[in-house]
Structures are given as structure tokens and as C-alpha cells.
Design an enzyme around this catalytic site. Structure first.
Site, PDB file in Angstrom:
ATOM      1  N   GLY A   1      53.438  41.605  37.512  1.00 55.48           N
ATOM      2  CA  GLY A   1      53.016  41.918  38.871  1.00 55.48           C
ATOM      3  C   GLY A   1      51.554  41.608  39.113  1.00 55.48           C
ATOM      4  O   GLY A   1      51.212  40.812  39.992  1.00 55.48           O
TER       5      GLY A   1
ATOM      6  N   ARG B   1      42.118  41.273  30.274  1.00 63.04           N
ATOM      7  CA  ARG B   1      41.191  42.215  30.900  1.00 63.04           C
ATOM      8  C   ARG B   1      41.984  43.369  31.519  1.00 63.04           C
ATOM      9  O   ARG B   1      43.055  43.167  32.079  1.00 63.04           O
ATOM     10  CB  ARG B   1      40.386  41.514  31.985  1.00 63.04           C
ATOM     11  CG  ARG B   1      39.389  42.433  32.665  1.00 63.04           C
ATOM     12  CD  ARG B   1      38.442  41.687  33.558  1.00 63.04           C
ATOM     13  NE  ARG B   1      37.679  40.701  32.798  1.00 63.04           N
ATOM     14  CZ  ARG B   1      37.180  39.587  33.324  1.00 63.04           C
ATOM     15  NH1 ARG B   1      37.401  39.303  34.583  1.00 63.04           N
ATOM     16  NH2 ARG B   1      36.482  38.755  32.580  1.00 63.04           N
TER      17      ARG B   1
ATOM     18  N   ASN C   1      42.116  48.471  35.586  1.00 60.97           N
ATOM     19  CA  ASN C   1      41.816  49.880  35.895  1.00 60.97           C
ATOM     20  C   ASN C   1      42.129  50.720  34.663  1.00 60.97           C
ATOM     21  O   ASN C   1      43.290  50.942  34.331  1.00 60.97           O
ATOM     22  CB  ASN C   1      42.661  50.332  37.098  1.00 60.97           C
ATOM     23  CG  ASN C   1      42.348  51.760  37.514  1.00 60.97           C
ATOM     24  OD1 ASN C   1      42.046  52.620  36.680  1.00 60.97           O
ATOM     25  ND2 ASN C   1      42.413  52.023  38.805  1.00 60.97           N
TER      26      ASN C   1
ATOM     27  N   GLN D   1      49.912  53.500  31.982  1.00 62.76           N
ATOM     28  CA  GLN D   1      50.994  52.551  31.738  1.00 62.76           C
ATOM     29  C   GLN D   1      51.309  52.458  30.248  1.00 62.76           C
ATOM     30  O   GLN D   1      52.462  52.475  29.838  1.00 62.76           O
ATOM     31  CB  GLN D   1      50.592  51.156  32.235  1.00 62.76           C
ATOM     32  CG  GLN D   1      50.679  50.997  33.719  1.00 62.76           C
ATOM     33  CD  GLN D   1      52.102  50.651  34.122  1.00 62.76           C
ATOM     34  OE1 GLN D   1      52.942  51.530  34.274  1.00 62.76           O
ATOM     35  NE2 GLN D   1      52.383  49.385  34.282  1.00 62.76           N
TER      36      GLN D   1
ATOM     37  N   GLY E   1      50.096  41.246  31.208  1.00 65.81           N
ATOM     38  CA  GLY E   1      50.854  42.400  31.697  1.00 65.81           C
ATOM     39  C   GLY E   1      50.794  43.573  30.735  1.00 65.81           C
ATOM     40  O   GLY E   1      50.687  43.397  29.520  1.00 65.81           O
TER      41      GLY E   1
ATOM     42  N   GLU F   1      55.102  46.834  29.983  1.00 61.95           N
ATOM     43  CA  GLU F   1      56.204  46.936  29.038  1.00 61.95           C
ATOM     44  C   GLU F   1      55.784  46.990  27.578  1.00 61.95           C
ATOM     45  O   GLU F   1      56.502  47.537  26.742  1.00 61.95           O
ATOM     46  CB  GLU F   1      57.180  45.762  29.278  1.00 61.95           C
ATOM     47  CG  GLU F   1      57.923  45.966  30.587  1.00 61.95           C
ATOM     48  CD  GLU F   1      58.583  44.716  31.131  1.00 61.95           C
ATOM     49  OE1 GLU F   1      59.778  44.546  30.876  1.00 61.95           O
ATOM     50  OE2 GLU F   1      57.908  43.922  31.806  1.00 61.95           O
TER      51      GLU F   1
END
Lengths: 326, 166, 695
Positions: free
Chosen positions: C504, C584, C587, C594, C658, C661
Site C-alpha cells: 500500500g 525507510r 511513521n 504493524q 512493506g 506482513e
């Protein structure tokens, strides 16, 4: 959910009368199990008679030195009660081991005793189950039964009773006060619940219209040295794989008396009377505890996927006895 | 159908409800109070938690007809006007949620849980059930276990509640 | 234009929709109530294979408030679909127990529920086969596996190398079916009007739902609008439109009223996808120093008879470790089971449980520390494609994790640490996940009041997308986040890829940066701000199509400490540390959530999750949250996630990989390895239930 009438009973007499008048009526306590079963289509009452204000919520010391618990007392109030915590710690622990904080705030003592098995087949009306549709068969025996009974089951049902509280009450030998069409009586624990036999649709010895009004704990001074240990897959908010409730009266390394009940092993909270009598007068040693546990478990008839419960119960029972003895 | 008056977050709501209706469905479908969430509708997830007379309960297992003289508090009633409840502020500061769907239930549950702890109620992890419990992280975890969070924000939820409890 | 002193990417901004979520104001799909609303409750097949001969709807139609019972005889016709799961109520066939065969629509939820239960269905049942077995005669080689990977790969002569290897591990691992179980059940509010179809839908990708529903109902996509402002988790199960959203649209069309439909939790175990069970054989050959000479990883999995879904279980093995001889394969069997689909790290999560457990077994066989074993087998380029890694910091993660965890003092002897009645052990495993990126469009607008609006049909399913896109836009616009409004969750916005594949931020962020850059250029060209404001748009299709060839992956290392009760076999995770290298971090606050969230789900996978197939009836038996255990608060003690900052210029304008996951990948192996260290018992079949540890 099928439509139903809602009636609130003002007292126990009118509650019992309401049920005797309306054969498709059921009592509603905290609703934590019954509302769920209605949504699943397992329970289909035409009338709900709310008894949470008909029976007492009070928890008070009884004349015989025991404790009288109103059937409408919430599980959380029972567990928080100072007398329960001091004199019957295993009962406080058992209640606190059950469900979640929210459910304990809702669930009543009377309703907790009458909750029904969480066997997957029982909860799915699209599948056979002798408990929800007598005569339809028991798929659990050949199917999933890891969480089901190892002792006292029948060819028609291998369900377990799900209550933690009832295990402690069975160990304590509580009396259940019942009001029925014929008047009032008391039913001793264990004895309220029945083994499935060929009538697994009947969980208890109660007759239609019978209302639990209170539970009375006997004065059992040594129960202040008692413990409830629940084994479960998840650390919280899960039904017992097995559980044990033990009160131990031991002095000078000898067991004077004890009370033992097992959960998650049978259609009833299982009072381990064989183990109890084997231990009375015996040295309070791990060897004796193991011998007593094995004696009790000699009657177990586990199924292929729950055979592990036999050593599990033995281990936990020996562990709790040893902890209480030391 | 039953006519009744519900008291929610200090306001009175006259409603006509089906006896089959749970508090959760009345709140969400009839009163447009959609803060309480339906995660399982069987009392197994805690997303629907609200307070009834100050005690946390599962609104998905509570029949609305039983509540005519009760005081109901939902997540919409936690803030003091524009000022968020300390738990709401702590949840944001500690990132104690991701998707947010379990959050209203977590918050109502935490409010009820803190009151239970303040009243000295023990939990199953309380070493000595006779003693006054100390609300450490282990106690918070056990007492909040009726509220599932699939995003896995538990670590932050416990930190947020712990901060408010202190 | 406002200028600011510092970049906002890299700062711990609170979630921009945080206040809405904690006050209950955030509205999820089912919480929209158009006028004239009706309620739909779906009905599931109670046979595992066969046909619906007839449904007696008479009793249901007499229930007060019931509007319609829709089934294949009276359902609106749909255009044929590639995914047969979408052809809802179009035929009499039943492909699995729990498949939708009807829907009841009524004025109230109670009436619809009662009507759904009162239907009497006449079936022609057929014998079913729902059991995944390694020797199933129906196993076949799919043409490709999920995400477009080749089904098999082979390099060198793995069989001969295995034969010749002085140290060998040959073990079979199995993972159960698992269900995503987002807290918000799949839900849709569907409304038809003169302009077409509007859906408030709980989805990970509004653009994809729009395209699919438009095709099914034979309309231009412009006539479908899909709104998903807030989504209560998905974990893959809301990644693509499935039967429920189609059923809602179809029901609304039939009754010509808006319809609300939420999938009851129990039904989610049949109709919203799940992780396939797997049986995996892993063979590792190594020299006495632990250098791998052969890696063979073969996976067996299931799918339904109506839709092939072949999970990429062994693809992480293609990039993890160096070895000259290697083979990976996937074989699938079509059974009379619900259709499996994506669940957080499909492929990587179960595949890495097997590979990383096997690596632990190899470490023991070689007498080498498991951290050191992995370091020794670090490749200098992608071991199968030969492409350079854009960046790879697995070794750094292992070393940093070992340092933080206190690994150096570890005695490798299994079953040697008894504290009270609890055996303590520690374990390690590696994590990995590909860094994908997919084309998306975005627009950026300078409003007349000087604020900015950025629009993109992205979705925030709890990842923090709204927040990180605000940060990315603020930096690209050289302004501060409080001057930027990011609008997402609506197919009317510039089309974008789904919230899935951990891509995303990379995908949407690229489009947002390009749109913001284009806007800045316009602003600098135009001088005075026109009264209507200025707007620019971007489409990243070409940019992504032209990207250089690199092997792009995030890596990580997870360390677990477990306690196992010797009397009960209860295993509890005492400590979990994840160290990740994922480009990178935009946040740190939401990223940590996450990672920790993924690790928590990994813990849950390791110890609890298992959907039990009932052989007799052919459905997943433990279909609720009391029977299907996910980790509760009490199960999650000390979990920490940290990261190693990577400066990787080959990714995207933000330099991100990402992170949604990778947190779940490797956790179960780290825990199983720790359980072995604690007890000496090697668990090769998840979950690690107490009965498997009882001695």
C-alpha cells in the site's frame, strides 16, 4: 430467532407458576448462554420469564455457618465477596477462571449451573446431536471430541459440562435450593447434574418448572486451604481443557480430609470420591497423590483424541495437592 | 413489540422494540449509536461492550427489553463534551488500536475494569484472592482478555490502560 | 507555498483518524443506513457437494416483515465471472458446505434471521472429499502460484547433492487451515438508483470491488461507487470481492431497495476465504560447517473445486539462503472445501515456519548456533534469479536481535532450564517479505484557502495508511501535515491498488508523491493562485513498469522465549523480539504497531489457530471465536519490535518496503524452535497445543 413473549417475574412463586402455565417457556437469568443458544436456534422458547429480580442477589452467611448465595447473584459479585475469597478461595478462583469480566458481570449463579455444553455439534442445529435432537445420533464420537468427556459418557453423548463454578461447588458439596410446582427442596452437589445415559437431552435432575433460588455452601473450615486450577489452550477467555478443584485438610504430613472435583472430563462436574477416600488418612506425599489420582482415573474411557486428558488430569491433580500440602 | 424508555449516555430514548432485539442491535439499528460494534454476536469477542449501571457487559447478549430502568453508557458517552476521556486520549497516544473496530469495546471494558479493580475485585491471576489486588500489567492483561483485538494492539492497549490506572 | 524545516516522513504522528475511532464516530460499512433500508441474512448449504433441488419458501414468506427469499430460481442473472465464487445464486450446484444458496430479505434483522432459518431445502447430496493428504491422487501441478510466481524452480542437482551431503535434515511440517477473522465481519450496504450501484463495503480495495461488480452486473465502472471509509481489519480476506458483496448487490436489485448484509461470524468460516492447510517436506543438505549444498522445499495444499487458489508456500525459500543445488515445488488438490484465499503473508507465513524450523534442526545437527548458521548461508545475490538485492540486511537484523535479546549466553542444550515447574527455552527464526509495488493514480489539489487535498482510492484497514500518506504528501508539498487532507476509501477517487501484499504505502505513496510534485510544478508556473485552486494528477503505471531489475525484499529476525508447564504442557510466550530491515520507516508509531500486530498474529498461529475440518460433514467445525482461538490479551506479554534503517534507492520515492506482513513471517518458527529448546520436543505440526507437549 423465533419470536417470544417476555415476562418479568416479581417473585419465585409467580415465576414457577408462569412456567407451569406455559410449557414452551424458559427462565432467563443473565442470558449469557440462553440468548446465544436462541440465536443459534438450539433453544426456541415461546416465552422468556426473567427471574433476575424474582430470586435474590444476596450473598449472606447462613445459620449453619455456611454461605447462602441468591440465584440471581452475579458471578462477579460472588467472586469478589470477602467470605468467598477467605473461606472458599477455590470458588472465587473457579468463577474468576470462567469466561470474561463482562460475562461474569452478567451471568447469574443459577444460570451458570444450568449452562449447556459447548460441544460443536450441539451448537449446530444443521448437524445431528442427541442433546439438541434426541435420537439423531452423536457425531462427536467419530468426529471432533478433543474437548469432550473421558469418563461417565455414553454411546449417545460425550459432552462435558462447561462450568468452572460448578466444579468448585461440587467439591464443596453445596446444596442447590430449588422451588418447583410441588414446593421447595434442596439438591446436593454433585447430584444436580446427571450423566448422559440414553437421555443426554437432560443435563440435570430438575423437572420442568423447577427454579434454582439459591446455592448454599456448607461450613467447611479447611476449604480456606483450597485451589482451583484450570488448564486451557489460551491463557484466558477459554473453556477448560480440564480443571481441578481441591480443598485439603492436612496436618503433620497426613491428609485428614479432602475434597476433589474435576472439570472438563464428564457430563457433570466430576466429584473424585475414589481419590478422596484413598487419600483420607494417607501420607501427604506425591506418591500417594499419584496413587489416588490413578485410582480415580482408572474408570476413564477416553476417546482417541482426548486420551491425553488422563495423564493431564493426573498431573494437575498431583500438582495442586502437592502445592496445597506444602 | 414492547414500548419502553431507554436511558443512554444521560439521554432518554423512547423506543418500540422487538423482544428479540439485543441492546447492540437497538443501539446500532434503531438509535444510530453505532459506536458499539458487532464482531461475533455471541459474546465471544467483546467489541459490543457497553456499561450498564456502570458495569461492563456484552450488549450482544443483553435483551433490550430487560433494560427499562437501567443506565446505559456507550463509547459515545465517555468523553466529557469535547474533552476526551483519559482512556481515549491514552489510546491515541499509545497507538492502542489499528483498525479501530474493537476499540469502543476495549474502552468501555477498560472503564468498567478500572472500577472493578478500584473496588478491590480479584482476578484469576491474583496470587492471593484474599489480598487487595495490585493492578500491574499481568492483572490488566487478564482483566482485558474478554476483548479480542485481531490487529494485535494488546501491548499498546495494556500500556495505555496502565498509564491511566497510575 | 509554506515551507517547513523538517521532513515529516520518519516522525511518530498520531493516527489522523484516531479521535474518530476512540469516540465511536468512525463509520464502518454496516453503519450507513440509507432510507427504505432492508436487511439481508444469507443462507448456507448444509451439504458439502451436490445440488439444491428446491427450497420451500412458503413458511418464510408468511413471517411478518419478510420481503423476499432469493435463490437460484429467482435471483437476478449475473454476467459470467472468472472467479466462480462470485456467481452467487446462479446455479443449483453446491461446491462446499456453507456456500450461499439463498438470502432472506426483510424489514428487520430479526425477521430476516427468522426467515433464513425457516427455509426448508431439498438437496441431492453427493459423496464429498474434504481431506488433504500427502498421497491424494488428485494432486496436480498448477500453472503458476499466487502473485504470479512460477510453480516450481530447480537449480543444479538437488537430489545428488542431498545424497552427498554429510549433514542432512529431511522433515515434514504441516500447518492447519486458519481463518483471517478480522474483528469487523464482511459487510455491505448496497443501494441501486438511477445512477447505478452504490456500495458501502468492508473491503481492502474499493477500485477492485468497483471493477468486479460493474462486470458482474454488466455496467460501466463509472456506474458503480464503492465507499470504504473505515475498515475493521481484513488481513487479506477483504482483498478481493467475494460472495457476500455480490449477494448484497443482488438482493438490493431484486427487492429494489437498499439492503444491508453482514456476514455472521460463523458464516465467515465458509465464505470469506482462509489460509490453506499445508504439508511441506523440507530437505537440507550441508557440509560439516553448516554451509548449505542443497535445499529442497515441496509443498502440498488444497483449494476448492470451483476456484484454483495455489498459495506460494515455498517462494521465500527461493531467496533466503545460498546453496548451489535447490528445488521448490507446489502441488494442489481440488477438494469439496471452501475456497482458500489470502491470509496475512499467504505463502511466506506457513512456508517460513517449515524452512526456519528446518534450519533450527540443521543448526542442531551441525552443532552450530542457529544465528551463526543463517549468517554462514547468506547469499550475495538472489540465489535463484541471480539479480542483486536492492538491499538485504538479514545479517544485521540477526546480530542486532542477538545483542538485544541476550543470545550470547544461550546454552543450546534442550530441556535444561527448569524454573519451578516451567521449562524455559529460546529460539530464533528469520523473516522475509517481498517489496512489491503496483500502479496507482492520485490527485493533489491546492485549495483556494491555501490548504491541500490529496485524493487516492487507497484503503486504511488499520495499517495507518491515511496517516502515512498525510506525512508523505506533506513532505512532497513542503508543508505540514495539518495543512493536508488525504481523502481515501472511495472508488470515486483516483483508482488505486488494494491494501494488500504489503504494498500500500509503496504504491499509493509513489502516486501521491508524483501528484504532489506535479502540483508544485503547476504552482510555481502559475504565479498567482487561481480562485478555483490548482490541481494535478499522476499515474504511476509507466514508472513502475520501467523500474530496474532488482530482487526487492524486506528481512527480519525474530527471537522468542517460551515457558512450558511440565505438568500441563501449556506453552506461553514470555518474550518476543523482532528486528526488521524494511527500508525507510515512515511513521515509527504506526510501524511499530504493524510489526507487533503481525508478531502477535504469529504468536496466535504458533499456539492456537487451527480450523478443524469435519470429515463427516465437510465444514470447518470450530466456526466461532470461542472455538477458534486467536490470541487474547493475556497471551501477549512482552513483545517488542525495532528496525534497522535502510537507505535503499531502488524502491520508490519514499524508500519504503512493506511492513504489514513481515511481522507474522517467522514468528511461529521462532516459537517452535524455542519450545524445542525448552522441552526437547520438536513440533512440526502447528499449532503447538498442550497435548503435543504433554509427557
Amino acid at each position: 430467532m423465533k419470536p417470544f413473549d417476555y415476562q418479568r417475574a416479581a417473585d419465585t412463586r409467580s415465576a414457577v407458576a408462569a412456567l407451569s402455565r406455559q410449557p414452551e417457556a424458559m427462565y432467563l437469568g443473565g442470558g449469557t448462554n440462553l440468548v446465544d443458544l436462541m440465536r443459534l436456534g438450539v433453544a426456541t422458547p415461546a416465552v422468556l420469564v426473567d427471574v433476575t429480580r424474582a430470586t435474590s442477589e444476596a450473598i449472606e452467611e447462613s445459620s449453619g455457618g455456611g454461605l447462602l448465595i441468591g440465584a440471581a447473584a452475579r458471578n462477579s459479585d460472588l467472586a469478589a465477596h470477602p467470605v468467598v475469597r477467605h473461606r472458599y478461595p477455590m470458588l472465587a478462583q473457579a468463577v474468576l477462571a470462567g469466561a470474561s469480566g463482562q460475562i461474569r458481570n452478567m451471568a447469574t449463579v443459577g444460570g451458570n449451573l444450568l449452562q449447556r455444553t459447548r460441544c460443536s455439534y450441539f451448537q449446530d442445529i444443521a448437524k445431528p446431536c442427541n442433546k439438541h435432537r434426541p435420537g439423531s445420533g452423536c457425531p462427536a464420537r467419530e468426529g471432533d471430541h478433543r474437548n469432550l468427556a473421558i469418563i461417565g459418557h455414553s454411546s449417545s453423548c460425550v459432552a462435558t459440562h462447561p462450568s468452572d463454578m460448578a466444579v468448585a461447588l461440587a467439591a464443596l458439596g453445596a446444596s442447590v435450593h430449588v422451588e418447583g410446582v410441588e414446593g421447595t427442596r434442596t439438591v446436593p452437589m454433585p447430584g444436580l447434574h446427571r450423566l448422559p445415559g440414553d437421555e443426554p437431552e437432560r443435563d440435570t435432575v430438575l423437572e420442568p418448572g423447577d427454579l434454582i433460588t439459591a446455592v448454599e455452601l456448607p461450613a467447611l473450615p479447611y476449604a480456606s486451604r483450597s485451589r482451583y486450577r484450570k488448564v486451557r489452550d489460551r491463557a484466558s477467555f477459554a473453556f477448560a481443557v480440564v480443571s481441578v478443584a481441591v480443598a485439603l485438610d492436612e496436618a503433620d504430613g497426613v491428609v485428614r480430609d479432602c475434597r476433589i472435583a474435576l472439570g472438563g472430563v464428564a457430563h457433570v462436574p466430576w466429584r473424585a470420591t475414589l481419590a478422596e477416600s484413598a487419600l483420607r488418612g494417607a501420607p501427604a506425599t506425591a506418591e500417594e497423590f499419584t496413587r489416588a489420582a490413578d485410582l480415580e482415573l482408572a474408570g476413564a474411557r477416553p476417546l482417541p483424541d482426548n486420551a491425553f486428558k488422563v495423564p493431564l488430569v493426573r498431573n494437575v491433580l498431583v500438582r495442586v495437592l502437592s502445592e496445597l500440602a506444602s | 413489540m414492547t414500548d419502553m424508555l431507554l436511558s443512554i449516555n444521560g439521554d432518554e430514548y423512547p423506543v418500540v422494540v422487538d423482544t428479540r432485539e439485543t441492546l447492540l442491535d437497538t443501539l446500532r439499528e434503531r438509535l444510530d449509536l453505532t459506536g458499539a460494534k458487532k464482531g461475533c454476536d455471541h459474546g465471544q469477542c467483546g467489541a459490543c461492550t457497553v456499561l450498564v449501571d456502570g458495569r461492563r457487559v456484552k450488549s450482544c447478549l443483553t435483551l433490550t427489553v430487560t433494560l427499562d430502568d437501567r443506565e446505559i453508557t456507550t463509547v459515545e458517552g465517555l468523553a466529557d463534551g469535547d474533552r476526551p476521556h483519559p482512556l481515549q486520549a491514552a489510546f491515541i497516544a499509545h497507538d492502542a488500536f489499528q483498525c479501530g473496530y474493537c476499540t469502543p469495546g476495549q474502552l468501555c471494558s477498560a472503564v468498567g475494569m478500572l472500577a472493578e479493580a478500584a473496588a478491590g475485585w480479584p482476578s484469576v491471576v491474583t496470587e492471593d484472592v484474599c489480598a487487595e489486588p495490585v493492578l500491574d500489567e499481568e492483572e490488566i492483561r487478564e482483566r482485558m482478555s474478554g476483548n479480542l483485538c485481531r490487529c494485535g494492539a494488546y501491548v499498546n492497549i495494556v500500556a495505555a490502560i496502565g498509564e491511566v490506572a497510575r | 507555498m509554506t515551507t517547513t524545516a523538517r521532513p515529516y516522513v520518519g516522525t511518530a504522528l498520531d493516527r489522523v483518524e484516531g479521535m474518530e475511532k476512540v469516540t465511536g464516530r468512525a463509520r464502518y460499512a454496516y453503519e450507513h443506513s440509507p432510507d427504505e433500508l432492508a436487511y439481508a441474512v444469507p443462507v448456507q448449504a448444509s451439504i458439502a457437494r451436490g445440488e439444491v433441488r428446491a427450497i420451500d419458501v412458503q413458511a418464510a414468506l408468511t413471517i411478518p416483515g419478510v420481503i423476499a427469499i432469493i435463490w437460484h430460481r429467482n435471483a437476478p442473472r449475473l454476467a459470467p465471472a472468472d472467479n466462480a465464487e462470485l456467481s452467487v445464486l446462479q446455479s443449483a450446484r453446491v461446491a462446499y458446505r456453507g456456500q450461499y444458496i439463498a438470502v432472506a430479505v426483510a424489514e428487520t434483522l430479526q425477521a430476516a434471521g427468522e426467515a433464513a432459518r425457516s427455509l426448508s431445502v431439498d438437496y441431492a447430496g453427493e459423496p464429498h472429499d474434504t481431506e488433504l493428504r500427502a498421497d491424494h491422487p488428485g494432486l496436480y501441478r498448477p500453472e503458476k502460484v499466487n502473485a504470479g510466481y512460477p510453480t516450481d524452480s530447480e537449480h543444479g542437482d538437488p537430489d545428488a547433492a542431498m545424497e552427498a551431503a554429510p549433514i542432512r535434515v529431511d522433515a515434514t511440517y504441516s500447518t492447519p487451515a486458519e481463518h483471517n477473522n478480522p474483528m469487523e465481519p464482511h459487510a455491505t450496504v448496497a443501494r441501486w438508483d438511477a445512477d447505478g450501484l452504490t456500495l458501502y463495503d468492508s473491503t481492502q480495495g474499493a477500485s477492485a470491488v468497483r471493477a468486479t461488480l460493474a462486470a458482474l452486473f454488466t455496467m460501466p465502472p463509472a456506474n458503480v461507487r464503492v465507499i470504504a471509509s473505515h475498515v475493521g481489519g481484513g488481513f487479506g480476506s477483504k482483498g478481493q470481492p467475494l460472495a457476500p458483496v455480490v449477494l448484497a448487490a443482488l438482493a438490493a436489485k431484486h427487492v429494489t431497495r437498499p439492503v444491508k448484509l453482514a456476514v455472521p461470524r460463523q458464516q465467515m468460516f465458509a465464505v470469506t476465504g482462509y489460509r490453506t492447510p499445508t504439508i511441506q517436506r523440507v530437505r537440507l543438505g550441508a557440509d560439516v560447517d553448516g554451509r548449505l549444498t542443497a535445499i529442497v522445499h515441496e509443498a502440498i495444499e488444497q483449494c476448492s473445486t470451483i476456484r484454483e487458489f495455489a498459495e506460494q508456500t515455498t517462494t521465500p525459500t527461493r531467496i533466503m539462503y545460498a546453496a548451489p543445488n535447490r528445488r521448490t515445488t507446489h502441488r494442489v488438490v481440488k477438494l469439496d472445501v471452501p475456497t482458500p484465499s489470502w491470509m496475512r503473508a499467504p505463502g511466506e507465513a506457513p512456508g517460513m515456519f517449515a524452512l526456519e524450523s528446518a534450519m533450527d534442526e540443521l543448526a542442531i545437527a551441525c552443532g552450530i548456533d542457529p544465528v551463526e548458521l543463517r549468517v554462514r548461508n547468506e547469499p550475495d545475490a538472489d540465489p535463484e534469479s541471480g539479480e542483486p538485492f536492492s538491499s538485504r540486511n538479514l545479517v544485521a537484523c540477526l546480530r542486532e536481535g542477538a545483542r538485544r535479546f541476550g543470545w550470547a549466553d544461550r546454552d543450546p542444550t534442550p530441556g535444561a532450564r527448569l524454573v519451578g515447574r516451567t521449562l524455559i527455552g529460546t529460539g530464533v527464526a528469520a523473516s522475509t517479505y517481498p517489496a512489491y509495488r503496483s500502479p496507482s493514480q492520485a490527485s493533489a489539489r491546492l485549495e483556494p484557502d491555501g490548504r491541500y487535498t490529496v485524493r487516492i482510492a487507497a484503503t486504511d484497514i488499520g495499517t495507518g495508511a491515511r496517516t502515512v500518506l498525510t506525512q508523505i504528501a506533506a513532505d512532497a508539498l513542503r508543508t505540514s501535515p495539518d495543512r493536508v487532507t488525504v481523502e481515501i476509501g472511495d472508488s470515486a477517487l483516483p483508482p488505486a491498488t488494494l491494501a494488500g501484499g504489503s504494498m500500500g504505502t509503496a504504491s499509493w505513496g509513489t502516486a501521491v508523491v508524483r501528484a504532489c510534485e506535479a502540483l508544485r510544478e503547476q504552482v510555481s508556473r502559475s504565479g498567482d493562485l487561481p480562485s478555483a485552486g490548482l490541481e494535478a494528477a499522476a499515474d504511476t503505471k509507466e514508472e513502475i513498469g520501467a523500474q530496474e531489475r532488482f530482487s526487492r525484499h524486506a528481512f527480519g529476525a525474530q527471537f522468542a522465549e517460551v515457558g512450558v508447564d511440565v505438568d500441563t504442557g501449556e506453552a506461553r510466550v514470555l518474550r518476543l523480539l523482532g528486528v526488521f530491515a524494511a527500508g525507510r520507516i515512515v511513521n515509527p508509531k504506526t510501524a511499530r504497531s504493524q510489526f507487533i500486530g503481525g508478531m502477535t498474529m504469529g504468536l496466535s498461529t504458533a499456539l492456537f489457530e487451527e480450523s478443524l475440518m469435519d470429515r463427516e460433514f465437510g465444514d470447518y467445525l470450530n466456526r466461532d471465536l470461542a472455538q477458534y482461538h486467536v490470541a487474547a490479551c493475556a497471551d501477549v506479554r512482552d513483545i517488542e519490535a525495532v528496525w534497522i534503517e535502510e537507505d535503499d534507492p531502488h524502491l520508490n520515492p519514499m524508500g519504503t518496503k512493506g511492513i504489514g506482513e513481515i511481522g507474522i513471517v517467522g514468528t511461529a518458527a521462532a516459537i517452535a524452535n524455542a519450545v524445542h529448546h525448552a522441552t526437547g520436543i520438536r513440533i512440526r505440526d502447528l499449532p503447538i497445543r498442550l497435548d503435543k507437549l504433554l509427557r
